[in-house]
Design an enzyme around this catalytic site. Structure first.
Site, mmCIF file in Angstrom:
data_model
loop_
_atom_site.group_PDB
_atom_site.id
_atom_site.type_symbol
_atom_site.label_atom_id
_atom_site.label_comp_id
_atom_site.label_asym_id
_atom_site.label_seq_id
_atom_site.Cartn_x
_atom_site.Cartn_y
_atom_site.Cartn_z
ATOM 1 N N HIS A 190 0.794 -1.221 0.000
ATOM 2 C CA HIS A 190 0.000 0.000 0.000
ATOM 3 C C HIS A 190 0.827 1.271 0.000
ATOM 4 O O HIS A 190 0.262 2.365 -0.070
ATOM 5 C CB HIS A 190 -0.932 0.028 1.227
ATOM 6 C CG HIS A 190 -2.107 -0.877 1.108
ATOM 7 N ND1 HIS A 190 -3.237 -0.551 0.398
ATOM 8 C CD2 HIS A 190 -2.331 -2.114 1.613
ATOM 9 C CE1 HIS A 190 -4.110 -1.541 0.474
ATOM 10 N NE2 HIS A 190 -3.584 -2.501 1.209
ATOM 11 N N LYS A 213 -8.991 13.549 4.455
ATOM 12 C CA LYS A 213 -8.068 12.408 4.478
ATOM 13 C C LYS A 213 -7.148 12.559 5.678
ATOM 14 O O LYS A 213 -7.123 13.622 6.330
ATOM 15 C CB LYS A 213 -7.265 12.307 3.186
ATOM 16 C CG LYS A 213 -6.602 13.594 2.741
ATOM 17 C CD LYS A 213 -5.909 13.423 1.401
ATOM 18 C CE LYS A 213 -6.876 13.415 0.256
ATOM 19 N NZ LYS A 213 -6.984 12.146 -0.429
ATOM 20 N N ARG A 214 -6.416 11.513 5.960
ATOM 21 C CA ARG A 214 -5.444 11.569 7.045
ATOM 22 C C ARG A 214 -4.518 12.767 6.847
ATOM 23 O O ARG A 214 -4.102 13.068 5.732
ATOM 24 C CB ARG A 214 -4.657 10.255 7.063
ATOM 25 C CG ARG A 214 -3.620 10.105 8.142
ATOM 26 C CD ARG A 214 -3.209 8.637 8.251
ATOM 27 N NE ARG A 214 -2.889 8.065 6.955
ATOM 28 C CZ ARG A 214 -1.654 8.015 6.446
ATOM 29 N NH1 ARG A 214 -0.634 8.522 7.109
ATOM 30 N NH2 ARG A 214 -1.440 7.452 5.276
ATOM 31 N N LYS A 217 0.287 14.274 1.719
ATOM 32 C CA LYS A 217 -1.047 14.544 1.171
ATOM 33 C C LYS A 217 -1.256 16.044 0.915
ATOM 34 O O LYS A 217 -2.238 16.444 0.303
ATOM 35 C CB LYS A 217 -2.119 13.984 2.101
ATOM 36 C CG LYS A 217 -2.080 12.448 2.173
ATOM 37 C CD LYS A 217 -3.130 11.893 3.113
ATOM 38 C CE LYS A 217 -3.029 10.384 3.249
ATOM 39 N NZ LYS A 217 -3.437 9.651 2.040
ATOM 40 N N THR A 228 -8.779 6.097 -2.109
ATOM 41 C CA THR A 228 -10.154 5.680 -2.385
ATOM 42 C C THR A 228 -11.122 6.831 -2.145
ATOM 43 O O THR A 228 -12.227 6.818 -2.667
ATOM 44 C CB THR A 228 -10.569 4.474 -1.519
ATOM 45 O OG1 THR A 228 -10.356 4.780 -0.134
ATOM 46 C CG2 THR A 228 -9.784 3.230 -1.894
ATOM 47 N N LYS A 238 -14.728 7.907 -4.099
ATOM 48 C CA LYS A 238 -16.013 8.169 -3.440
ATOM 49 C C LYS A 238 -16.546 9.540 -3.829
ATOM 50 O O LYS A 238 -17.747 9.701 -4.105
ATOM 51 C CB LYS A 238 -15.845 8.075 -1.916
ATOM 52 C CG LYS A 238 -15.456 6.698 -1.421
ATOM 53 C CD LYS A 238 -14.842 6.737 -0.024
ATOM 54 C CE LYS A 238 -14.204 5.400 0.309
ATOM 55 N NZ LYS A 238 -13.366 5.455 1.519
#
Length: 823
Positions: free
Chosen positions: A368, A560-561, A566, A668, A672
């Protein structure tokens, strides 16, 4: 028990019609909750509804188990440290097709459906994408009638509850089991010892070969809890088995009788910490030890259970890999490989070659991440102390593996160093990614770019040595949770337009919506759904955060985290840029924008927690500046979880997927949001590339460097200061943050963030991508002015997301890796 007595104990069939459901609810209020109608609370109603559903799930669950046994099927076991399944009431009712009946019953009793649903504690069994993916996969396995079972840990507290104190993240225990869990079945009879420490004794087995006994160990008991996982529009219900740590003895009677009550229960308390909390901090040696013990605890119990069930049914271990497939979700379960070898060698006395053949053919591994800090390693001294037999096996695996590598590449010592399961730099470490790769017959990435990067970078040597072992399996999401449950108005619009609901089991049928993107009436309906969802989210934000949002503004979402790669910080640089432009040019012609953040930072991750503080400090300034008004709002929604995501995602119009190219394996959340009609602004990273291919480049806002360009930039001595000096607007924004504009009470508060960019090398290249990001955001603003064209492109996003169903992903796993079929 005789056949006659068995038939007398056969339960009544649990029907799905409204009268039967009403009787079930009434019975559970009376016999399970134990209250009269006058005393019933919202939580009592929830418990009655949940048990009524559980009755129906249980019946199908048992039939499914019998069907698998009768058909003698090959089964897949999915080992994951996380299963972020969220709440189960609405999802189970929708999957069983009884949600509308429940709604009508609650209306008859004048009960508030959403208020009752909100009393359900969210199962705190995961952190983010890894756990959410595992939950989607369980849903798809059941929906596709595939024989699969999940294994994980029943965390007592799970992921922490996040709240904000003066803009800082604060963590509180998430005691989700406080009121009990109506979905689980405790199995006190399913109990396995998990061993730690001790020593290894070598002896000669009666068959003549050398054998090993792991002895003088400490024991923790693993007790099973089962949760039924229903498929959609099918009778198949699969199982999720979670392990809870129990002491091998409740207390030491000798200490108790001596009056030392704390010492008497010390072993019990220490033992049961293994399943207390998800991801104990690994910033301390004790936390790191607990995390390793936690990982081994769950894989040891799972492997013992899998092997026990197999031998009980087949009376042999020799056909293990023909009847069982085990998927390792990331490196957390990688110790399952030496654990299975231990069982085969020390319990079944197989030869090494035969045990290794069965092991490799049984396991497959999903990678991952390629981030160095996320690829697990464990110190050899720690393994030697806690799992001495496993370390012996790992060393033997490494010896045999490197011998084969040396035969293939004689004299290439550097290659041996790179491929060794043991890192020799500093304190010796076991490389868990290497271990998982060598011990599996298939290794998959989770997006096309990620898989290619695996082949080209981190696992390049392994790709050469094991050609064809690396395969791609692009992630997917379940449309049952992320559209049918999340967005009922859009679900209804799609079903009414297409004239069926088959698309919920075959998401590619959404392509039938493509012509409707050019239909003005459909666009108006689609836009009305989005506006309804925005109003709902604004109401939720006002309740939770006390902030009033403009539902007619552009809802710009990054959920998100919180992590530097990110790039929530890049988003903030745009926010400040936009703020300054509005502040300095009050008459500027722009569209109102609400920028929504949500996500948790790891408790020990100081930079990520500082980013959360910066978000909230910027929000405090922007939201209270009378010169700005409703034209720009910034909001951080605390305690992001599945239930919160179900509220945010249907209302989102712009999806921020802005990680540095080459760092996000897949994502993901991007799927969504696009499925629910949000346009994406993103880099060519992870699954963004494939989403853009599917929805069309014109319907995706792309910016920034690609992975090759990022790599070249770093090779050529990337200088963040060049961009700082060359771009006046960027320099002004960074200076405002560094100078305390948003933190007058502590002007130096955010200096560590700026230092990481300017003097720390800007590892994730925010400054290099800044100008193109601002350009792209200007494109977003221009398009949003044209509501008809924006809506047309949003419809095309929804219509072209069929590839990203987890059903497609699971079918590929089943066919290409697990070799299992529907039953």
């Amino acid at each position: 028990m005789t056949k006659r007595s068995s038939s007398l104990l056969k339960p009544t069939e649990q029907l799905l019609d409204k009268p039967a459901l009403r009787r079930g609810i009434a019975n559970h209020l009376h016999y399970t909750v134990g209250k009269d109608a006058e005393q019933v609370t919202d939580r009592d109603w929830f418990m009655a509804l949940a048990h009524t559903i559980r009755d129906r799930l249980t019946e199908r669950w048992m039939k499914t188990t019998r069907r698998y046994q009768e058909k003698d099927v090959k089964r897949v076991y999915y080992l994951s440290l996380e299963f972020l399944i969220g709440r189960s009431l609405n999802n189970s009712a929708l999957n069983l097709g009884i949600a509308e009946n429940f709604r009508q019953i609650l209306t008859e009793f004048e009960m508030n459906e959403s208020r009752i649903a909100d009393t359900e504690a969210e199962a705190a069994l995961g952190n983010g994408g890894l756990g959410r993916l595992a939950a989607c996969f369980l849903d798809s396995l059941a929906t596709l009638d595939l024989p699969g079972e999940g294994y994980g840990i029943r965390y007592e507290y799970g992921m922490f509850h996040q709240h904000l104190h003066q803009g800082w993240q604060r963590e509180q225990p998430d005691n989700w089991l406080r009121y009990g869990n109506p979905w689980e079945f405790p199995r006190p009879e399913i109990l396995y010892p998990v061993e730690f420490g001790g020593r290894v004794v070598e002896y000669r087995h009666e068959n003549g070969q050398a054998a090993h006994q792991w002895t003088d160990t400490e024991h923790v008991m693993a007790m099973a809890y089962d949760m039924p996982i229903p498929g959609y529009d099918t009778d198949t219900v699969n199982n999720l088995r979670l392990w809870s740590a129990k002491s091998s003895r409740d207390f030491d009677l000798e200490f108790f009788n001596a009056g030392d009550y704390i010492k008497a229960v010390e072993h019990k308390n220490l033992s049961e910490t293994l399943s207390k909390v998800l991801y104990p901090s690994d910033s301390t040696s004790l936390g790191r030890e607990l995390r390793l013990k936690q990982e081994y605890f769950f894989i040891s119990a799972s492997l013992q259970d899998i092997v026990h069930k197999h031998v009980q049914h087949y009376h042999t271990i020799e056909n293990l890999s023909h009847k069982i497939a085990i998927q390792l979700n990331d490196t957390h379960p990688a110790l399952a490989i030496p654990e299975l070898m231990r069982l085969l060698l020390d319990k079944f006395y197989l030869t090494w070659d035969r045990a290794w053949e069965l092991t490799v053919n049984t396991f497959s591994y999903t990678n991952h991440t390629l981030l160095p800090e996320a690829l697990e390693t464990w110190p050899v001294p720690l393994l030697e102390r806690l799992l001495p037999r496993h370390l012996q096996i790992i060393y033997e695996m490494n010896h045999r593996f490197l011998r084969d590598v040396a035969h293939r590449y004689p004299g290439d010592g550097e290659r041996l160093r790179r491929m060794s399961l043991i890192s020799e730099e500093g304190t010796k470490q076991v490389r868990m990614g290497h271990l998982a790769f060598v011990g599996s017959h298939r290794v998959n990435g989770v997006a096309q770019l990620h898989t290619q990067l695996m082949r080209d970078t981190t696992f390049a040597d392994f790709e050469q040595f094991f050609p064809q072992r690396i395969v791609n399996k692009t992630n997917g999401i379940t449309p049952r949770r992320w559209l049918n449950e999340a967005n009922p108005p859009l679900t209804q619009l799609i079903s009414d337009t297409l004239g069926h609901k088959h698309w919920l089991k075959d998401l590619t049928l959404l392509k039938q919506l493509i012509p409707f993107a050019d239909d003005a009436a459909f666009r108006q309906q689609f836009r009305a759904v989005k506006q309804h969802n925005k109003v709902q989210l604004a109401h939720f934000v006002q309740q939770r955060c006390g902030i009033i949002l403009n539902p007619h503004s552009l809802f710009d979402v990054q959920i998100k985290r919180i992590h530097e790669y990110k790039r929530q910080l890049l988003n903030l640089l745009h926010v400040v840029t936009h703020y300054v432009r509005l502040r300095d040019n009050p008459q500027i012609d722009t569209v109102a924008r609400t920028v929504i953040f949500a996500g948790k930072a790891a408790p020990g991750y100081a930079q990520a927690k500082l980013i959360i503080k910066l978000i909230n400090d910027i929000a405090d300034v922007v939201n209270h500046d009378p010169r700005i008004g409703d034209r720009l709002k910034v909001i951080f929604i605390p305690n992001y979880d599945v239930s919160t995501a179900l509220k945010i995602i249907p209302a989102a119009e712009l999806s921020q997927q802005i990680s540095t190219a080459g760092t996000e394996a897949s994502g993901t959340g991007n799927m969504k949001l696009a499925l629910n009609g949000a346009l994406t602004i993103g880099t060519l990273d992870g699954a963004n590339i494939e989403i853009r291919e599917e929805v069309g480049a014109d319907n995706f806002f792309i910016f920034g460097m690609n992975a090759e360009e990022i790599s070249a930039l770093k090779r050529n001595a990337y200088s963040p200061l060049f961009y700082y000096h060359a771009q006046a607007e960027l320099r002004m924004v960074l200076d405002m943050i560094a100078g305390g504009y948003f933190s007058p009470d502590a002007p130096d508060r955010f200096q560590p963030l700026i230092d990481a960019l300017l003097s720390g090398g800007d590892y994730y290249c925010l400054l290099a991508d800044y100008a193109d990001y601002i350009r792209c955001q200007n494109e977003v603003t221009q398009l949003y002015r044209d509501s008809e064209e924006w809506t047309r492109r949003a419809i095309l996003n929804t219509a072209n997301m069929g590839k990203f169903s987890s059903d497609r992903t699971i079918k590929e796993y089943a066919q290409d890796i697990w070799k299992i079929g529907e039953i």
